[in-house]
Design an enzyme around this catalytic site. Structure first.
Site, mmCIF file in Angstrom:
data_model
loop_
_atom_site.group_PDB
_atom_site.id
_atom_site.type_symbol
_atom_site.label_atom_id
_atom_site.label_comp_id
_atom_site.label_asym_id
_atom_site.label_seq_id
_atom_site.Cartn_x
_atom_site.Cartn_y
_atom_site.Cartn_z
ATOM 1 N N ALA A 142 -34.282 11.776 29.474
ATOM 2 C CA ALA A 142 -33.059 11.753 28.661
ATOM 3 C C ALA A 142 -32.561 13.181 28.395
ATOM 4 O O ALA A 142 -33.372 14.103 28.287
ATOM 5 C CB ALA A 142 -33.324 11.032 27.344
ATOM 6 N N LYS A 146 -30.092 15.118 34.929
ATOM 7 C CA LYS A 146 -30.932 15.390 36.099
ATOM 8 C C LYS A 146 -31.276 14.098 36.834
ATOM 9 O O LYS A 146 -31.354 14.077 38.068
ATOM 10 C CB LYS A 146 -32.214 16.120 35.683
ATOM 11 C CG LYS A 146 -31.999 17.511 35.095
ATOM 12 C CD LYS A 146 -33.335 18.166 34.777
ATOM 13 C CE LYS A 146 -33.154 19.534 34.126
ATOM 14 N NZ LYS A 146 -32.631 19.398 32.742
ATOM 15 N N ASP A 233 -39.632 18.118 33.339
ATOM 16 C CA ASP A 233 -38.756 18.931 32.487
ATOM 17 C C ASP A 233 -39.161 18.663 31.045
ATOM 18 O O ASP A 233 -38.658 17.746 30.413
ATOM 19 C CB ASP A 233 -37.295 18.551 32.746
ATOM 20 C CG ASP A 233 -36.336 19.453 31.997
ATOM 21 O OD1 ASP A 233 -36.439 20.671 32.137
ATOM 22 O OD2 ASP A 233 -35.488 18.920 31.257
ATOM 23 N N CYS A 286 -36.396 24.673 28.858
ATOM 24 C CA CYS A 286 -35.188 25.355 28.385
ATOM 25 C C CYS A 286 -35.571 26.576 27.550
ATOM 26 O O CYS A 286 -34.822 27.003 26.683
ATOM 27 C CB CYS A 286 -34.331 24.419 27.544
ATOM 28 S SG CYS A 286 -33.773 22.960 28.416
#
Length: 373
Positions: A142, A146, A233, A286
């Site tokens: 979520a 991506k 990620d 990130c």
């Protein structure tokens, strides 16, 4: 935030002579970026409008505000399918001269032909090197930009006239985020997506039967589903998003990265366990923090031994600006700096873990870690 500047100066994530320019960029609004769906029916028409209509008109209408290159393709994204607008999303909404272009983006986004996505978010899926027929796991998927990108790739790689045989499983921990994920990916109208709701570090083993009827035969047991590609990620401190998350300037502390480190390692280790032999996993955050990036990669290599290798991707996406990751870094805890775990007070050794520190032999002696900016 003085603590932020002290921390990253000490970690030397950029060269000393680049520091002022680095901080200057962090204080500027994040430019708006978007991708054109490579598998959509109207690909050529959309690209033609961007290149021949909007690109030229925007240069005339907003050249004073954003310079000569108001709208341009990102040079490192294949096929000129990703575009960079030299204005923030807020400026895009409020500038009357951009109303026609803004309406175009909104409409094409609603029907799934265009996806608004930050440029840095587009990078990790590209390094997965997705092929036709791959089974792909997006571990922390979520809000789904991506995942949508991965779905584009599998539909683009199919033979003309045939449905793709590839599978994307998109997972997220929170039910509400799964709802957002479904909302954002349903524009693709694909039957090749499964959305799951699990802790990524405990993602269950799955079984796969090539023929549904065979699964019920005593002599034919379903095979364990192993993934050709895993996108990892992970949740992180998010301090790489300062340009859009302004409250992070005030909230940031070095403890944020330390708190995520073990979770990141555990999620990535589970991703590796679910990979096929010869498969590829991309780990991304990130964050700019080496405790969340280089330290996690180093720990994965230490735990996995010779079963996992770090891949040098310097020959892929050559136009993407990059630099080697850090070979050494320090750990900060409550204002104190530590270079090794032995230096950490006994009362804090259960919080500041050995895996947060560089190994005695730097991983850069045999591999390169690419730290994307």
């Amino acid at each position: 935030n003085a603590a932020f500047e002290e921390y990253y100066k000490e970690q030397r994530i950029v060269h000393e002579e680049e520091w002022d320019a680095f901080m200057s960029v962090l204080r500027k609004p994040l430019p708006a970026t978007f991708r054109v769906n490579a598998s959509c029916r109207f690909l050529k028409d959309i690209c033609s409008r961007l290149e021949n209509d909007f690109r030229r008109s925007l240069e005339n209408e907003v050249s004073d505000e954003c310079g000569e290159y108001a709208l341009s393709p990102l040079p490192w994204y294949p096929g000129n399918l990703a575009w960079h607008l030299n204005l923030s999303r807020k400026q895009l909404r409020k500038n009357p001269a951009l109303e026609s272009f803004h309406e175009f983006l909104k409409h094409e986004s609603e029907v799934g032909n265009v996806t608004r996505q930050e440029a840095v978010s587009m990078v990790p899926p590209l390094f997965l090197n997705v092929q036709a027929g791959h089974h792909i796991l997006d571990m922390c998927a979520a809000p789904g930009s991506k995942t949508f990108q991965l779905l584009e790739m599998i539909h683009q790689s199919k033979e003309p006239g045939l449905l793709p045989t590839a599978l994307v499983i998109a997972n997220d921990l929170k039910v509400q985020r799964c709802d957002v994920l479904i909302h954002n990916t349903k524009r693709m109208c694909t039957a090749n997506l499964i959305v799951t709701n699990h802790e990524a570090q405990s993602f269950p083993s799955c079984s796969l039967a090539k023929d549904d009827s065979e699964a019920y035969k005593d002599h034919c047991k379903p095979q364990r589903l192993e993934f050709d590609r895993v996108l990892c990620d992970v949740p992180c401190s998010g301090d790489g998003t300062l340009r859009k998350s302004h409250d992070l300037w005030r909230k940031w502390s070095s403890s944020m990265g330390n708190e995520f480190h073990l979770l990141q390692v555990n999620i990535a280790m589970r991703g590796i366990a679910l990979l096929k032999v010869g498969g590829r996993m991309v780990y991304s955050t990130c964050s700019m923090n080496p405790v969340e990036n280089e330290a996690v990669v180093a720990e994965l290599l230490r735990r996995s031994g010779s079963s996992v290798e770090l891949l040098d991707v310097s020959t892929e996406l050559r136009e993407l600006v990059r630099r080697p990751g850090l070979g050494t870094w320090k750990v900060n805890d409550r204002g104190s700096w530590f270079q090794t775990h032995e230096d950490v007070p006994d009362s804090r050794k259960n919080v500041i873990l050995p895996s947060m520190f560089p190994s005695s032999t730097s991983i850069h002696e045999s591999h390169k870690v690419w730290h994307f900016k």
